[in-house]
Design a protein around this motif. Structure first.
Motif, short mmCIF file in Angstrom:
data_model
loop_
_atom_site.label_atom_id
_atom_site.label_comp_id
_atom_site.label_asym_id
_atom_site.label_seq_id
_atom_site.Cartn_x
_atom_site.Cartn_y
_atom_site.Cartn_z
N GLU A 98 0.87 -1.18 0.00
CA GLU A 98 0.00 0.00 0.00
C GLU A 98 0.90 1.22 0.00
O GLU A 98 1.67 1.45 0.94
N LEU A 99 0.82 2.01 -1.07
CA LEU A 99 1.64 3.19 -1.25
C LEU A 99 0.78 4.44 -1.10
O LEU A 99 -0.34 4.49 -1.61
N ASN A 100 1.33 5.44 -0.43
CA ASN A 100 0.67 6.75 -0.31
C ASN A 100 1.61 7.79 -0.89
O ASN A 100 2.79 7.80 -0.56
N ASP A 101 1.05 8.68 -1.73
CA ASP A 101 1.90 9.74 -2.28
C ASP A 101 1.65 11.05 -1.56
O ASP A 101 0.79 11.15 -0.69
N VAL A 102 2.41 12.07 -1.96
CA VAL A 102 2.36 13.37 -1.31
C VAL A 102 0.99 14.03 -1.45
O VAL A 102 0.61 14.88 -0.64
N HIS A 103 0.20 13.62 -2.43
CA HIS A 103 -1.13 14.19 -2.66
C HIS A 103 -2.22 13.41 -1.94
O HIS A 103 -3.40 13.73 -2.08
N GLY A 104 -1.83 12.40 -1.20
CA GLY A 104 -2.81 11.61 -0.45
C GLY A 104 -3.43 10.46 -1.23
O GLY A 104 -4.34 9.80 -0.73
N HIS A 105 -2.94 10.22 -2.45
CA HIS A 105 -3.45 9.10 -3.23
C HIS A 105 -2.90 7.79 -2.67
O HIS A 105 -1.71 7.69 -2.36
N VAL A 106 -3.77 6.80 -2.57
CA VAL A 106 -3.38 5.48 -2.11
C VAL A 106 -3.41 4.54 -3.30
O VAL A 106 -4.38 4.49 -4.05
N THR A 107 -2.31 3.80 -3.47
CA THR A 107 -2.21 2.84 -4.56
C THR A 107 -1.80 1.50 -3.97
O THR A 107 -0.91 1.44 -3.12
N GLU A 108 -2.43 0.44 -4.45
CA GLU A 108 -2.05 -0.91 -4.03
C GLU A 108 -1.39 -1.60 -5.21
O GLU A 108 -1.89 -1.55 -6.33
N VAL A 109 -0.24 -2.22 -4.93
CA VAL A 109 0.56 -2.86 -5.97
C VAL A 109 0.81 -4.31 -5.58
O VAL A 109 1.23 -4.58 -4.45
#
Length: 181
Positions: A98-109
């Protein structure tokens, strides 16, 4: 369509062992709140060496895959929040980051568990395991020791001997022991 979430249990890397029968490395995850709960995951020799170097806090001259990915994520201003062991199908474990970026987007890889665990150790991310996997294949150390030894009163059995494995991560372990070359 949203993914169905299962209850997850916090785990940590307990040790790296080599199974005596298969001569393959095994990563043992232990419950954070229940250290006698463990899940053994077979991994490749190179992955075990990378995980061992992360456990020991060793810096390497050239970045390993986990180091490279950690650097790329940092440059992209993204963080690994948690790695999850999500499924067990036909004897193969599956994982996701589970990745979170600086803009608050959550991505699962999607990821192999060994890569996910190695990355979690490098970046300090949590490790969680799907509770249904633990119900299916995890063990309580005392129970397994009694089952493998045939009786809890027969001799002195260490946990590694009871599992038919030799410890590779610990005070007397050298990374050379894990190098496939």
């Amino acid at each position: 369509m949203a993914k169905k979430r299962h209850a997850m249990i916090a785990m940590r890397v307990g040790e790296i062992l080599v199974d005596r029968e298969s001569n393959s490395p095994v990563i043992v995850l232990r419950g954070v709140s229940r250290p006698n709960l463990y899940l053994a995951i077979s991994v490749g020799m190179a992955e075990a060496a990378a995980i061992a170097s992360a456990l020991q806090g060793l810096d390497v001259l050239r970045p390993l895959t986990h180091d490279l990915l950690a650097t790329v994520l940092a440059e992209l201003q993204a963080e690994v929040q948690v790695v999850r062991i999500t499924d067990l199908i036909g004897g193969t474990f599956y994982a996701e980051l589970e990745l979170n970026d600086v803009h608050g987007h959550v991505t699962e890889v999607d990821s192999r568990p060994s890569d996910a665990i190695g990355l979690a150790l490098r970046v300090g991310a949590r490790i969680e395991v799907n509770e249904s996997i633990l119900r299916e294949v995890a063990h309580l150390e005392d129970t397994v020791m009694e089952e493998r030894s045939g009786s809890s009163s027969e001799g002195d059995h260490s946990s590694e001997q009871s599992r038919g494995a030799v410890a590779l991560h610990g005070p007397h372990v050298r990374l050379e022991d894990l190098d496939p070359d």
